[in-house]
Design a protein around this motif. Structure first.
Motif, short mmCIF file in Angstrom:
data_model
loop_
_atom_site.label_atom_id
_atom_site.label_comp_id
_atom_site.label_asym_id
_atom_site.label_seq_id
_atom_site.Cartn_x
_atom_site.Cartn_y
_atom_site.Cartn_z
N THR A 2 0.83 -1.20 0.00
CA THR A 2 0.00 0.00 0.00
C THR A 2 0.87 1.24 0.00
O THR A 2 2.01 1.24 0.46
N VAL A 4 1.41 5.21 1.30
CA VAL A 4 1.07 5.98 2.49
C VAL A 4 0.12 7.11 2.10
O VAL A 4 0.09 7.56 0.96
N GLU A 5 -0.68 7.55 3.06
CA GLU A 5 -1.60 8.66 2.83
C GLU A 5 -0.92 9.98 3.13
O GLU A 5 -0.14 10.09 4.07
N VAL A 8 4.77 13.36 1.54
CA VAL A 8 6.07 13.05 2.16
C VAL A 8 7.09 14.02 1.58
O VAL A 8 7.07 14.31 0.38
N GLU A 39 3.23 13.10 -3.26
CA GLU A 39 2.01 12.52 -2.72
C GLU A 39 1.35 11.65 -3.78
O GLU A 39 1.27 12.03 -4.95
N ALA A 117 4.35 1.99 2.04
CA ALA A 117 4.39 1.45 3.40
C ALA A 117 5.37 0.27 3.43
O ALA A 117 5.23 -0.67 2.66
#
Length: 301
Positions: A2, A4-5, A8, A39, A117
């Protein structure tokens, strides 16, 4: 796997390669940083914005070097995001011999890994470094951009890099001309062979430079004497080599940074009297930065 939300952000230091005699092997990270924010977004779109160096001139599509590096990392990890938003805040000048392309490559690879992730479990540091050097074509700039500090890098059954000590008294002043020189053009001026005596002299100065940077900066002037590349590049950057000549004649350990045309002079501290005197010698129309050695390398904020 997955993503990440949310966004970064990573920061990456400027770098100077060669440092005089250490052609294609020595590199130093400098405290002048680009910042990349990425993102993963829905919708299958790519949005790239740039502020600072390269604004209005670099591409804002899949050909952007940060995007290409991110795509390479996602390929290794095994999944491309549906959409991607990238914002680049660039302080490292382009085509000046301060490692802007290496910063883009390292930053893109690390940013992509951080957007997944558990990305470090899939794309480890060595694999990331190998890919960075492969994209750049040589490891001398990507090594300090990734590891920070002073690095010795090369290729031998893959790329390698070793970080070594830097005396805390060492800092630099960089003199950046208004116009740049492309690395490919600078490399094209180099001969296929050099005299054996020059190669031997250069090897000795390179070894001395490692010692000088580690704990004997009083030897930096002698240690930064180059025999392999700077003089051959004079036609592409006569003003830069004239400044190197002028500074060295006054006892300053000055060299061409990377492929040029930036001139780097070693100093004894960012706020020292020596540094103040050096910055006062910045040629008209150039910019000057007093910088410490960056010991962190790429960082995730």
């Amino acid at each position: 796997m997955t993503f990440v939300e949310g966004p970064v952000t990573v920061t990456i230091p400027a770098t100077s390669a060669n440092l005089g005699p250490g052609y294609d092997s020595l590199g130093l990270a400098l405290d002048l940083r680009d910042e990349l924010t990425g993102e993963v977004v829905p919708g299958g779109t790519l949005e790239v914005t740039v502020e600072g160096a390269g604004e209005g001139t670099v591409p804002l599509d899949e050909s952007h070097l940060v995007v290409r590096s991110m795509r390479a990392a996602f390929d290794i990890i095994g999944k491309q995001p549906a959409g991607l938003r990238l914002h680049c805040r660039n302080r490292i000048p382009h085509a000046r011999g301060l490692g802007s392309s290496s910063a883009a490559i390292i930053g893109g690879l690390v940013l992509a890994r951080a957007l997944v992730a558990g990305g470090e479990l899939i794309l480890d540091d060595d694999t990331l470094f190998q890919k960075a050097a492969e994209i750049e074509g040589h490891p001398d700039n990507v090594a300090p951009a990734f590891h920070g500090g002073f690095t010795i890098a090369g290729e031998d059954d893959g790329f390698f890099a070793v970080r070594t000590a830097v005396d805390p008294r060492v800092s630099v002043v960089v003199f950046v001309p208004a116009t740049g020189v492309e690395t490919k053009a600078a490399r094209g001026l180099l001969p296929e062979t050099v005299p054996h005596s020059d190669a031997a002299a250069d090897a000795g100065r390179t070894a001395l430079l490692v010692a000088a940077l580690s704990d004997a900066p009083e030897h930096l002037h002698r240690a930064t004497r180059d025999f392999l590349h700077q003089e051959y590049r004079r036609p592409a950057m006569p003003e830069s080599l004239a400044l190197v000549d002028e500074l060295r004649a006054d006892g300053v350990a000055a060299i061409v940074s990377g492929a040029g045309p930036t001139v780097l002079a070693f100093s004894s501290g960012v706020e020292s009297a020596e540094t103040t005197k050096l910055t006062a010698r910045c040629p008209e129309g150039w910019t000057c930065h007093a910088l410490s050695v960056d010991m962190d390398g790429v960082r995730i904020l």
